[in-house]
Design a protein around this motif. Sequence first.
Motif, PDB file in Angstrom:
ATOM      1  N   GLN A   1      -2.017  64.003 -28.000  1.00 57.88           N
ATOM      2  CA  GLN A   1      -2.400  62.808 -27.251  1.00 57.88           C
ATOM      3  C   GLN A   1      -1.564  62.662 -25.990  1.00 57.88           C
ATOM      4  O   GLN A   1      -2.074  62.316 -24.920  1.00 57.88           O
ATOM      5  N   ARG A   2      -0.267  62.949 -26.102  1.00 54.84           N
ATOM      6  CA  ARG A   2       0.618  62.891 -24.933  1.00 54.84           C
ATOM      7  C   ARG A   2       0.157  63.890 -23.877  1.00 54.84           C
ATOM      8  O   ARG A   2       0.075  63.573 -22.696  1.00 54.84           O
ATOM      9  N   ALA A   3      -0.140  65.114 -24.298  1.00 53.83           N
ATOM     10  CA  ALA A   3      -0.600  66.144 -23.364  1.00 53.83           C
ATOM     11  C   ALA A   3      -1.885  65.701 -22.670  1.00 53.83           C
ATOM     12  O   ALA A   3      -2.026  65.853 -21.456  1.00 53.83           O
ATOM     13  N   CYS A   4      -2.806  65.140 -23.432  1.00 54.47           N
ATOM     14  CA  CYS A   4      -4.076  64.677 -22.870  1.00 54.47           C
ATOM     15  C   CYS A   4      -3.839  63.575 -21.831  1.00 54.47           C
ATOM     16  O   CYS A   4      -4.411  63.610 -20.734  1.00 54.47           O
ATOM     17  N   THR A   5      -2.990  62.637 -22.144  1.00 53.38           N
ATOM     18  CA  THR A   5      -2.682  61.542 -21.217  1.00 53.38           C
ATOM     19  C   THR A   5      -2.056  62.075 -19.935  1.00 53.38           C
ATOM     20  O   THR A   5      -2.455  61.700 -18.826  1.00 53.38           O
ATOM     21  N   LEU A   6      -1.080  62.974 -20.074  1.00 55.59           N
ATOM     22  CA  LEU A   6      -0.409  63.518 -18.892  1.00 55.59           C
ATOM     23  C   LEU A   6      -1.359  64.360 -18.048  1.00 55.59           C
ATOM     24  O   LEU A   6      -1.281  64.338 -16.811  1.00 55.59           O
ATOM     25  N   LYS A   7      -2.276  65.080 -18.672  1.00 56.77           N
ATOM     26  CA  LYS A   7      -3.253  65.866 -17.918  1.00 56.77           C
ATOM     27  C   LYS A   7      -4.196  64.960 -17.131  1.00 56.77           C
ATOM     28  O   LYS A   7      -4.557  65.255 -15.992  1.00 56.77           O
TER      29      LYS A   7
END
Length: 151
Positions: free
Chosen positions: A20-26
Motif C-alpha cells: 500500500q505504501r509503494a502504491c501511494t508513493l507511486k
Amino acid sequence: MLTYQDIQNASRQLTIKLAQRACTLKKVAHAFINHYRDAFQFEALTLNENNCFASLEITTHRQEGNALIPCALGSLHLDDTHSLCFVLKTIFNETHSIDMPVRLQLDGEYVSIALINSQMPFIIPLEPIEGKFSDVVSAVQTHLMTIMPPT
C-alpha cells in the motif's frame, strides 16, 4: 502465547502495508512528474530559434550501481528505508540532459520529497491540493537552469 500463525499473520499484514505504501508513493510520484512536465509546456512552445527545448522529454530511471536503467514508475520497488527512489531525467535535446535523483517517503498524511540538490525535503500533503508540487517543481527547474550548459 505467540504462535506460528500469529507470526505468519503479522508478516502478511506487513507485506500488505508495504504494498500500500509503494502504491501511494507511486501515485504521488506520477502526479509530481505530470506537474513537472506540465510546467514546461508553455516554455517549450515559446523558446527562441535555438530550439533548446524542442525535443523535451522527461523519463524515469532506477539506479543500478553506476548505471541508470530506464523504467516505468510502476516497476519501481521500495528501498530498505521504505522509500521510493528514482532518477528524473530531463532531456532537452540530443546533447543536453540532466539527471535529478528523487526520494519519496511516506509519513502519515504527508509525503517527503527529497531532491539531491536541496538541503531540506519538501513536505506535501497526500490530499489533492491545487499547486502542492509547485515548490518542488520550482526547485528542480532552478537547479536545471544553474547547471544547464550554455547553448
